[in-house]
Motif scaffolding. Structure first.
Motif, PDB file in Angstrom:
ATOM      1  N   LYS A 167       4.022 -10.576  10.032  1.00 15.19           N
ATOM      2  CA  LYS A 167       3.170 -10.472   8.842  1.00 15.19           C
ATOM      3  C   LYS A 167       3.431 -11.669   7.924  1.00 15.19           C
ATOM      4  O   LYS A 167       4.546 -11.871   7.454  1.00 15.19           O
ATOM      5  CB  LYS A 167       3.487  -9.147   8.150  1.00 15.19           C
ATOM      6  CG  LYS A 167       2.640  -8.849   6.968  1.00 15.19           C
ATOM      7  CD  LYS A 167       2.638  -7.358   6.750  1.00 15.19           C
ATOM      8  CE  LYS A 167       2.271  -7.014   5.337  1.00 15.19           C
ATOM      9  NZ  LYS A 167       2.155  -5.560   5.151  1.00 15.19           N
ATOM     10  N   ILE A 222      12.651  -6.053   5.120  1.00 16.43           N
ATOM     11  CA  ILE A 222      11.218  -5.920   5.405  1.00 16.43           C
ATOM     12  C   ILE A 222      10.970  -4.885   6.508  1.00 16.43           C
ATOM     13  O   ILE A 222      10.019  -4.105   6.430  1.00 16.43           O
ATOM     14  CB  ILE A 222      10.618  -7.300   5.763  1.00 16.43           C
ATOM     15  CG1 ILE A 222      10.597  -8.178   4.506  1.00 16.43           C
ATOM     16  CG2 ILE A 222       9.214  -7.159   6.338  1.00 16.43           C
ATOM     17  CD1 ILE A 222      10.180  -9.618   4.742  1.00 16.43           C
ATOM     18  N   ASP A 282      -3.855  -7.053   6.295  1.00 16.87           N
ATOM     19  CA  ASP A 282      -2.725  -7.958   6.549  1.00 16.87           C
ATOM     20  C   ASP A 282      -3.189  -9.262   7.172  1.00 16.87           C
ATOM     21  O   ASP A 282      -4.149  -9.281   7.945  1.00 16.87           O
ATOM     22  CB  ASP A 282      -1.731  -7.317   7.535  1.00 16.87           C
ATOM     23  CG  ASP A 282      -0.966  -6.170   6.908  1.00 16.87           C
ATOM     24  OD1 ASP A 282      -1.019  -6.029   5.674  1.00 16.87           O
ATOM     25  OD2 ASP A 282      -0.341  -5.415   7.664  1.00 16.87           O
ATOM     26  N   ARG A 295       0.843  -1.191   0.000  1.00 18.60           N
ATOM     27  CA  ARG A 295       0.000   0.000   0.000  1.00 18.60           C
ATOM     28  C   ARG A 295       0.878   1.239   0.000  1.00 18.60           C
ATOM     29  O   ARG A 295       2.024   1.205   0.437  1.00 18.60           O
ATOM     30  CB  ARG A 295      -0.844   0.038   1.289  1.00 18.60           C
ATOM     31  CG  ARG A 295      -1.961  -0.938   1.270  1.00 18.60           C
ATOM     32  CD  ARG A 295      -3.015  -0.732   2.352  1.00 18.60           C
ATOM     33  NE  ARG A 295      -2.660  -0.097   3.602  1.00 18.60           N
ATOM     34  CZ  ARG A 295      -3.371   0.889   4.145  1.00 18.60           C
ATOM     35  NH1 ARG A 295      -4.450   1.349   3.539  1.00 18.60           N
ATOM     36  NH2 ARG A 295      -3.029   1.415   5.309  1.00 18.60           N
ATOM     37  N   ARG A 297       4.558   1.430  -0.855  1.00 15.88           N
ATOM     38  CA  ARG A 297       5.552   0.633  -0.135  1.00 15.88           C
ATOM     39  C   ARG A 297       5.973  -0.566  -0.985  1.00 15.88           C
ATOM     40  O   ARG A 297       5.323  -0.902  -1.961  1.00 15.88           O
ATOM     41  CB  ARG A 297       4.981   0.146   1.189  1.00 15.88           C
ATOM     42  CG  ARG A 297       4.682   1.289   2.132  1.00 15.88           C
ATOM     43  CD  ARG A 297       4.073   0.734   3.394  1.00 15.88           C
ATOM     44  NE  ARG A 297       3.500   1.788   4.203  1.00 15.88           N
ATOM     45  CZ  ARG A 297       2.259   1.758   4.695  1.00 15.88           C
ATOM     46  NH1 ARG A 297       1.478   0.731   4.476  1.00 15.88           N
ATOM     47  NH2 ARG A 297       1.825   2.754   5.420  1.00 15.88           N
ATOM     48  N   LYS A 345      -5.146  -8.249  10.485  1.00 14.62           N
ATOM     49  CA  LYS A 345      -4.935  -6.890  11.000  1.00 14.62           C
ATOM     50  C   LYS A 345      -5.573  -5.917  10.028  1.00 14.62           C
ATOM     51  O   LYS A 345      -5.264  -5.978   8.823  1.00 14.62           O
ATOM     52  CB  LYS A 345      -3.433  -6.580  11.118  1.00 14.62           C
ATOM     53  CG  LYS A 345      -3.153  -5.255  11.789  1.00 14.62           C
ATOM     54  CD  LYS A 345      -1.702  -4.837  11.610  1.00 14.62           C
ATOM     55  CE  LYS A 345      -1.672  -3.583  10.765  1.00 14.62           C
ATOM     56  NZ  LYS A 345      -0.391  -3.170  10.329  1.00 14.62           N
ATOM     57  N   SER A 350      -2.981   3.960   9.067  1.00 10.04           N
ATOM     58  CA  SER A 350      -2.405   2.655   9.421  1.00 10.04           C
ATOM     59  C   SER A 350      -2.661   2.349  10.889  1.00 10.04           C
ATOM     60  O   SER A 350      -2.558   3.231  11.748  1.00 10.04           O
ATOM     61  CB  SER A 350      -0.893   2.665   9.193  1.00 10.04           C
ATOM     62  OG  SER A 350      -0.609   2.698   7.823  1.00 10.04           O
ATOM     63  N   ASN A 353       4.171 -15.458   2.480  1.00 13.15           N
ATOM     64  CA  ASN A 353       5.515 -16.004   2.702  1.00 13.15           C
ATOM     65  C   ASN A 353       5.501 -17.489   2.987  1.00 13.15           C
ATOM     66  O   ASN A 353       4.863 -17.938   3.934  1.00 13.15           O
ATOM     67  CB  ASN A 353       6.161 -15.337   3.917  1.00 13.15           C
ATOM     68  CG  ASN A 353       6.376 -13.856   3.706  1.00 13.15           C
ATOM     69  OD1 ASN A 353       6.707 -13.431   2.597  1.00 13.15           O
ATOM     70  ND2 ASN A 353       6.179 -13.071   4.743  1.00 13.15           N
ATOM     71  N   HIS A 360       8.610  -7.392  -0.552  1.00 14.45           N
ATOM     72  CA  HIS A 360       9.842  -8.113  -0.841  1.00 14.45           C
ATOM     73  C   HIS A 360       9.557  -9.598  -1.022  1.00 14.45           C
ATOM     74  O   HIS A 360       8.789 -10.179  -0.255  1.00 14.45           O
ATOM     75  CB  HIS A 360      10.836  -7.952   0.310  1.00 14.45           C
ATOM     76  CG  HIS A 360      11.213  -6.527   0.556  1.00 14.45           C
ATOM     77  ND1 HIS A 360      12.120  -5.852  -0.236  1.00 14.45           N
ATOM     78  CD2 HIS A 360      10.789  -5.630   1.480  1.00 14.45           C
ATOM     79  CE1 HIS A 360      12.242  -4.613   0.199  1.00 14.45           C
ATOM     80  NE2 HIS A 360      11.444  -4.449   1.243  1.00 14.45           N
TER      81      HIS A 360
HETATM   82  P1  ATP Z   1      -0.532  -0.861   6.917  1.00 16.71           P
HETATM   83  O1  ATP Z   1      -0.899  -1.217   8.313  1.00 16.71           O
HETATM   84  O2  ATP Z   1      -0.710   0.587   6.630  1.00 16.71           O
HETATM   85  O3  ATP Z   1      -1.148  -1.735   5.887  1.00 16.71           O
HETATM   86  P2  ATP Z   1       1.994  -2.196   6.344  1.00 16.71           P
HETATM   87  O4  ATP Z   1       3.366  -1.907   6.846  1.00 16.71           O
HETATM   88  O5  ATP Z   1       1.418  -3.519   6.620  1.00 16.71           O
HETATM   89  O6  ATP Z   1       1.068  -1.042   6.884  1.00 16.71           O
HETATM   90  P3  ATP Z   1       1.549  -2.670   3.488  1.00 16.71           P
HETATM   91  O7  ATP Z   1       1.513  -1.664   2.412  1.00 16.71           O
HETATM   92  O8  ATP Z   1       0.334  -3.471   3.774  1.00 16.71           O
HETATM   93  O9  ATP Z   1       2.052  -1.908   4.789  1.00 16.71           O
HETATM   94  O10 ATP Z   1       2.721  -3.678   3.152  1.00 16.71           O
HETATM   95  C1  ATP Z   1       4.004  -3.211   2.805  1.00 16.71           C
HETATM   96  C2  ATP Z   1       4.950  -3.460   3.962  1.00 16.71           C
HETATM   97  O11 ATP Z   1       4.989  -4.873   4.241  1.00 16.71           O
HETATM   98  C3  ATP Z   1       6.383  -3.088   3.693  1.00 16.71           C
HETATM   99  O12 ATP Z   1       6.609  -1.749   3.987  1.00 16.71           O
HETATM  100  C4  ATP Z   1       7.186  -4.027   4.594  1.00 16.71           C
HETATM  101  O13 ATP Z   1       7.326  -3.495   5.896  1.00 16.71           O
HETATM  102  C5  ATP Z   1       6.271  -5.240   4.704  1.00 16.71           C
HETATM  103  N1  ATP Z   1       6.736  -6.349   3.833  1.00 16.71           N
HETATM  104  C6  ATP Z   1       7.313  -6.294   2.615  1.00 16.71           C
HETATM  105  N2  ATP Z   1       7.592  -7.521   2.159  1.00 16.71           N
HETATM  106  C7  ATP Z   1       7.172  -8.389   3.107  1.00 16.71           C
HETATM  107  C8  ATP Z   1       7.177  -9.797   3.231  1.00 16.71           C
HETATM  108  N3  ATP Z   1       7.656 -10.606   2.284  1.00 16.71           N
HETATM  109  N4  ATP Z   1       6.671 -10.328   4.377  1.00 16.71           N
HETATM  110  C9  ATP Z   1       6.160  -9.564   5.355  1.00 16.71           C
HETATM  111  N5  ATP Z   1       6.117  -8.224   5.287  1.00 16.71           N
HETATM  112  C10 ATP Z   1       6.623  -7.639   4.181  1.00 16.71           C
END
Ligand code: ATP
Length: 330
Positions: free
Chosen positions: A192, A228, A185, A127, A130, A181, A326, A217, A133
């Protein structure tokens, strides 16, 4: 940071041969592919940027540190059976992002139910710009195109509905300890496990097309954890037989298709209770981070029929749209 170059087709062909995690002689590989040993060496030179560790041992050849599981569209189709009716599954070696490519295909008229799974993304997205990975074979990254008769206004709550589908899939796969979440998520043991990215095309009155991207993952290598920047979890670390990527994808698609069919008739409301039962922060104190850097604290009451978060704050109940907000634990 610019996206890494896409690997050559020969690199993928060689990696398919090396997938068993056994030694393969460079000379034999060269003969099999009708190229020189130097070409083999060159094609395998830079696989580290795909998240792989490759050993090259004089006299023995090449060996991957871990076996690689490749996706197989025919296998996924056969395990879906009738649940796959209406899905058009395609697997690509690489793409910048499965969502970006499917959005492009959608505007060129791709049918609803198109599924693009990508073995390796050069520019996976989350989102708000961002990054998502992933390493080759370590993550499932796929997108589903769904067409709705209604307009964009009828799609609120869709990312939460997709979370419910993923919880059902994890349940069927025998994975305990997962939760959701708000808004998008899937968590496992506080890390995550999967992210959901919804991107829509259309107008307020409809029809609309939605691309639903999911990254899940299977294994998170140590080097990737640093990139991450937040706790991440994976299926491999569970005390269960190694998850089979094709099966995880097939089961996920089955539940996604069922939830999306239901959503096009009844929206998110019928899934609301189920979603709240899975919400890790239900009834807990949280902080909502606002786009201007400020935050609002309160206790999570639940969500509305549109998937809007309900928070009990010092000022009474406040509602939060996913937009640019968030949720974080307090
Ligand atoms: P929000 O609560 O606003 O959704 P978020 O950090 O979960 O915040 P997202 O846009 O949903 O943001 O997901 C992108 C984020 O997920 C990245 O900034 C990184 O921190 C995390 N991320 C990236 N790759 C992975 C991965 N393979 N596994 C877990 N987390 C990851």
């Amino acid at each position: 940071m610019s996206a890494p170059d896409a690997p050559k087709p020969l690199t993928f062909a060689l990696l398919r041969r090396l997938a068993d995690g056994e030694f393969h002689s460079g000379e034999v590989l060269a003969r099999q592919f009708g190229v020189t040993r130097a070409t083999v060496c060159n094609a395998l030179h830079d696989v580290g940027h795909l998240g792989l560790t490759l050993y090259s041992v004089r006299g023995r050849g090449y060996r991957l540190a871990r076996p690689l599981q490749w996706l197989d569209a025919a296998l996924i189709r056969s395990s879906l059976g009738a649940a796959g009716d209406g899905l058009h599954i395609e697997i690509l070696d690489h793409a910048s992002s499965s969502n970006a490519l499917l959005l492009q295909r959608s505007s060129q008229g791709a049918p609803g139910g198109t599924v693009l799974a990508v073995e390796w993304q050069t520019a996976g997205r989350g989102r708000l710009g961002r990054t998502w990975h992933s390493g080759l074979g370590d993550t499932l990254t796929f997108s589903v195109l769904w067409r709705f008769g209604g307009g964009l206004a009828t799609l609120s709550g869709l990312s939460l509905a997709v979370g419910v589908a993923m919880m059902r899939a994890l349940h069927e796969l025998g994975i305990a300890g997962a939760g959701l979440k708000w808004p998008n998520d899937v968590l496992l043991n506080n890390g995550k496990l999967a992210g959901i990215l919804i991107e829509a095309q259309g107008d307020m009155l409809g029809p609309s097309a939605v691309v639903i991207g999911i990254g899940l993952n299977l294994t998170v290598p140590e080097a990737m954890r640093e990139l991450i920047g937040q706790p991440a979890s994976d299926l491999t670390s569970l005390d269960m037989p190694q998850a089979e990527r094709n099966q995880v994808l097939a089961v996920s698609l089955k539940h996604l298709a069922a939830v999306l069919h239901g959503f096009s008739h009844g929206g998110f409301a019928p899934l609301r209770d189920e979603w709240e039962r899975h919400h890790v922060f239900q009834g807990r104190m949280v902080k909502m981070l606002m786009p201007d850097g400020s935050h609002v604290s309160g206790t999570v009451l639940g969500v509305t029929d549109d998937g809007v978060l309900r928070l009990l704050t010092g000022q009474g109940e406040q509602l939060f749209n996913a937009g640019e907000v968030s949720l974080r634990s307090a």
